[in-house]
Design a protein around this motif. Structure first.
Motif, short mmCIF file in Angstrom:
data_model
loop_
_atom_site.label_atom_id
_atom_site.label_comp_id
_atom_site.label_asym_id
_atom_site.label_seq_id
_atom_site.Cartn_x
_atom_site.Cartn_y
_atom_site.Cartn_z
N CYS A 146 0.85 -1.19 0.00
CA CYS A 146 0.00 0.00 0.00
C CYS A 146 0.88 1.24 0.00
CB CYS A 146 -0.88 0.05 1.25
SG CYS A 146 -2.06 -1.30 1.42
N PHE A 147 0.31 2.35 -0.45
CA PHE A 147 1.02 3.61 -0.32
C PHE A 147 0.91 4.08 1.13
CE2 PHE A 147 0.60 3.49 -4.89
CZ PHE A 147 1.82 3.99 -5.29
N HIS A 148 2.00 4.69 1.63
CA HIS A 148 2.09 5.14 3.01
C HIS A 148 2.66 6.56 2.99
CE1 HIS A 148 2.97 5.00 7.32
NE2 HIS A 148 4.16 5.47 7.02
N GLY A 149 1.90 7.51 3.55
CA GLY A 149 2.38 8.89 3.61
C GLY A 149 1.30 9.86 3.20
N TYR A 150 1.73 11.04 2.74
CA TYR A 150 0.82 12.12 2.41
C TYR A 150 0.87 12.45 0.92
CZ TYR A 150 0.75 12.71 7.43
OH TYR A 150 0.60 12.49 8.76
N GLY A 151 -0.31 12.54 0.30
CA GLY A 151 -0.43 12.99 -1.08
C GLY A 151 0.50 12.27 -2.04
N ASP A 152 1.08 13.06 -2.95
CA ASP A 152 1.96 12.49 -3.97
C ASP A 152 3.31 12.05 -3.43
OD1 ASP A 152 0.01 12.89 -5.90
OD2 ASP A 152 0.79 14.85 -6.50
N VAL A 175 -4.23 11.41 3.01
CA VAL A 175 -3.40 10.50 3.81
C VAL A 175 -3.57 9.09 3.27
CG1 VAL A 175 -3.00 9.57 6.12
CG2 VAL A 175 -3.73 11.94 5.85
N LYS A 176 -2.45 8.36 3.16
CA LYS A 176 -2.46 6.99 2.66
C LYS A 176 -1.73 6.11 3.66
CE LYS A 176 -2.15 8.94 -1.96
NZ LYS A 176 -1.40 9.00 -3.23
N ASP A 177 -2.27 4.88 3.89
CA ASP A 177 -1.65 4.02 4.90
C ASP A 177 -2.14 2.59 4.77
OD1 ASP A 177 -0.01 3.42 7.04
OD2 ASP A 177 -0.99 4.77 8.44
N CYS A 178 -1.60 1.72 5.61
CA CYS A 178 -2.06 0.35 5.80
C CYS A 178 -2.88 0.33 7.10
CB CYS A 178 -0.88 -0.60 5.99
SG CYS A 178 0.36 -0.58 4.69
N VAL A 179 -4.02 -0.34 7.10
CA VAL A 179 -4.83 -0.46 8.31
C VAL A 179 -5.35 -1.89 8.42
CG1 VAL A 179 -5.50 1.98 8.33
CG2 VAL A 179 -6.97 0.31 7.20
N ASP A 180 -5.86 -2.23 9.60
CA ASP A 180 -6.42 -3.56 9.80
C ASP A 180 -7.91 -3.48 10.15
OD1 ASP A 180 -6.45 -2.74 12.45
OD2 ASP A 180 -4.97 -4.19 13.13
N SER A 181 -8.50 -4.64 10.38
CA SER A 181 -9.93 -4.70 10.68
C SER A 181 -10.30 -3.91 11.93
CB SER A 181 -10.38 -6.16 10.86
OG SER A 181 -10.25 -6.86 9.64
N ALA A 182 -9.40 -3.84 12.90
CA ALA A 182 -9.68 -3.08 14.12
C ALA A 182 -9.86 -1.60 13.81
CB ALA A 182 -8.55 -3.28 15.14
N TYR A 183 -9.07 -1.06 12.89
CA TYR A 183 -9.21 0.34 12.49
C TYR A 183 -10.57 0.56 11.83
CZ TYR A 183 -8.22 4.84 10.33
OH TYR A 183 -8.27 6.15 9.96
N ALA A 184 -10.92 -0.35 10.92
CA ALA A 184 -12.21 -0.23 10.23
C ALA A 184 -13.36 -0.23 11.23
CB ALA A 184 -12.38 -1.37 9.23
N GLU A 185 -13.30 -1.10 12.21
CA GLU A 185 -14.36 -1.18 13.22
C GLU A 185 -14.39 0.08 14.08
OE1 GLU A 185 -15.51 -3.85 17.09
OE2 GLU A 185 -14.52 -4.84 15.41
N LYS A 186 -13.22 0.54 14.51
CA LYS A 186 -13.14 1.72 15.38
C LYS A 186 -13.77 2.95 14.72
CE LYS A 186 -9.82 4.67 17.79
NZ LYS A 186 -8.42 4.86 18.15
#
Length: 111
Positions: A12-18, A48-59
């Protein structure tokens, strides 16, 4: 459900914008809960771009996408409209249009 083959790592892309860079999510999420997704969020000022897990989605009450799919929501937070997408294929969070595309099938229309 697992969105990546055993032994494979979601990129996944991680960071800000371009300036965001493509990374393997295993190095960014310690002890993930459930599945791992690519994340992109836009509050009108910054992307903002990042990696997240199911816990983030639920939160944050973001529906988890189906395999190779995407899930997007718009939420008002602190008087700003935030558009947030989760997606489950490599580097799908390059931009909102791609993240919302369900791997090529239009599923969400941005305002």
């Amino acid at each position: 459900l697992y969105y990546i083959w055993p032994g494979a790592e979601l990129e996944c892309f991680h960071g800000y914008g371009d300036s965001a860079i493509s990374v393997g999510c295993d190095s960014y999420i310690d002890n993930p809960v459930g599945d791992i997704f690519c994340f992109i969020g836009d509050d009108g000022k910054q992307i903002v771009k990042d990696c997240v897990d199911s816990a983030y989605a639920e939160k944050y009450d973001i529906p988890e996408p189906e395999e190779d799919g995407s899930s997007c929501v718009s939420q008002e937070i602190d008087s700003y409209n935030h558009t947030i997408c989760l997606c489950g294929w490599d580097n799908c969070n390059i931009d909102l249009e791609t993240a919302a595309s369900d791997a090529g099938q239009p599923a969400f229309f941005l305002p």
